[in-house]
Design a protein around this motif. Sequence first.
Motif, PDB file in Angstrom:
ATOM      1  N   PRO A  11      -3.164  -8.868  -3.313  1.00  0.00           N
ATOM      2  CA  PRO A  11      -2.186  -9.068  -2.229  1.00  0.00           C
ATOM      3  C   PRO A  11      -2.872  -9.185  -0.870  1.00  0.00           C
ATOM      4  N   TYR A  20       4.350  -8.853  -2.348  1.00  0.00           N
ATOM      5  CA  TYR A  20       4.676  -7.732  -1.462  1.00  0.00           C
ATOM      6  C   TYR A  20       6.123  -7.331  -1.693  1.00  0.00           C
ATOM      7  N   ASP A  77       6.249  -0.848  -0.372  1.00  0.00           N
ATOM      8  CA  ASP A  77       4.824  -0.843  -0.740  1.00  0.00           C
ATOM      9  C   ASP A  77       3.997  -0.060   0.284  1.00  0.00           C
ATOM     10  N   ASP A  78       3.017   0.689  -0.235  1.00  0.00           N
ATOM     11  CA  ASP A  78       2.012   1.312   0.635  1.00  0.00           C
ATOM     12  C   ASP A  78       1.006   0.246   1.034  1.00  0.00           C
ATOM     13  N   ILE A  79       0.792   0.077   2.330  1.00  0.00           N
ATOM     14  CA  ILE A  79      -0.144  -0.945   2.797  1.00  0.00           C
ATOM     15  C   ILE A  79      -1.110  -0.342   3.807  1.00  0.00           C
ATOM     16  N   GLN A  83      -2.855   3.337   7.557  1.00  0.00           N
ATOM     17  CA  GLN A  83      -1.937   3.229   6.426  1.00  0.00           C
ATOM     18  C   GLN A  83      -0.488   3.394   6.875  1.00  0.00           C
ATOM     19  N   LYS A 107       3.878   1.924   5.424  1.00  0.00           N
ATOM     20  CA  LYS A 107       4.702   1.358   4.348  1.00  0.00           C
ATOM     21  C   LYS A 107       5.480   0.158   4.869  1.00  0.00           C
ATOM     22  N   SER A 109      11.320  -8.771  -2.082  1.00  0.00           N
ATOM     23  CA  SER A 109       9.903  -9.068  -2.309  1.00  0.00           C
ATOM     24  C   SER A 109       9.587 -10.509  -1.912  1.00  0.00           C
ATOM     25  N   LYS A 136      -2.398  -4.290   0.292  1.00  0.00           N
ATOM     26  CA  LYS A 136      -2.043  -3.134  -0.532  1.00  0.00           C
ATOM     27  C   LYS A 136      -3.166  -2.101  -0.465  1.00  0.00           C
ATOM     28  N   THR A 137      -2.781  -0.854  -0.316  1.00  0.00           N
ATOM     29  CA  THR A 137      -3.753   0.217  -0.114  1.00  0.00           C
ATOM     30  C   THR A 137      -4.707   0.394  -1.291  1.00  0.00           C
ATOM     31  N   ASP A 138      -4.268   0.017  -2.500  1.00  0.00           N
ATOM     32  CA  ASP A 138      -5.109   0.241  -3.681  1.00  0.00           C
ATOM     33  C   ASP A 138      -6.023  -0.940  -4.007  1.00  0.00           C
ATOM     34  N   ASP A 139      -6.068  -1.980  -3.155  1.00  0.00           N
ATOM     35  CA  ASP A 139      -6.901  -3.154  -3.452  1.00  0.00           C
ATOM     36  C   ASP A 139      -7.381  -3.780  -2.149  1.00  0.00           C
TER      37      ASP A 139
END
Length: 413
Positions: free
Chosen positions: A219, A249, A253-255, A263, A265, A278, A303-306
């Motif tokens: 993302p 998105y 979503d956490d961003i 960080q 949302k 979305s 996205k926070t995880d990527d």
Amino acid sequence: MDILRFITAGSVDDGKSTLIGRLLYDSKNILIDQLEALEKQSKNKNEDGIDLAILTDGLRAEREQGITIDVAYRYFSTPKRKFIIADAPGHIQYTRNMITGASNSQLIVILIDARQGVIEQTRRHSIIASLLKMKNIVVAINKMDLVDYSEEIFNDIKAQYQLVAQKLGLPNVNYFPISAFNGDNIVEKSDKTSWYNGPTLLDFLENVEINQDKEVQKPRFQVQYVIRPQTEEFHDYRGYAGEVISGVYKKGDDITVLPQNIQTKISKIETGGKEVESVFTNQPAVLHVEDDIDISRGDFLVKTDDLPKVENEIEAVVCWLDKKELNEGNKYFIQHKSKVLKAIIKEIEYKIDVNTLEKTPINESVKLNEVVKVRLKTASPLVFDNFEDSRNTGNAVLIDETSNSTVGAVMIL
């Protein structure tokens, strides 16, 4: 319908412009008044009484010389798909135009003259395709009518090119025996190549898979404009407008906001003036976040995880596009989509020979059309992915500070 962007490449007189003209003509994408103008201007007429190359060769010099100089873009559609075609020059001195046209293409059609076989320009354009990480390669062996539609010659050229593709690691190579002048195997199957059992070129272009699964792409969203009306009706409105570069998105979503590394949302998503749950790849959207954060044009919401990379010293392959030479210590602007930063060339590591892919030492300044590996430093951190992972967030351009000319095509490593 989705859109396929592809580029045609090949040596001079391999028939690139004629092939595009044939695609437009046989798929009924030419208007009657265009046909009438074609008939008047045609010198090299085919059995239909027209010179199809004129459709793409728009400059007067191109028509007079029968060559392509600039990149010409043509648009057409069939019931299955829309197409944007870049017709790139075949001359060596226009390598930069070729790279410019290929940078936004999802597929390359490399034309080979059946009488000539694989030549130096074929290898050069294949190397550019490998540098640009093109996922789909079409090898159109043209002018089959001039070799009596010989299966033996077709197979011989196919074998020649397979060695090139193997050396460069080119994926998904497809071969077609065609005659752009006569229309064989382009839109309609030809009865003159009964030995060929594959699809026509247009069939292939209509059905080739070009999009990765939109759910699994990383993302990436870059802010193009901050919407802040400051009116009574929209007193507290603050939205971040841009195009979803890749991925999906969703509301909630956490961003992470980059390069600030803050960080938050997603509190609301709008597209087309309506609130939605979305948005996905290539959709224009306005994202709203929960917290009051200083977000500007060019910043990324990811996205926070990527997370992508955030660095101010990067390595890159640069195709030099300017007559003014490139030297270590030169300063430029680097434009990475909506973000513009000052940059300096810290080191030019080596030159890449576009005929062999060999790395050669730099003994002098970098000249027009040369491809080099460089290390450059930006005034503030740049948010990017490797070009190999994402062409959209892994490319940039260098801009001359005084003339504002685009002088370098950058592929970030």
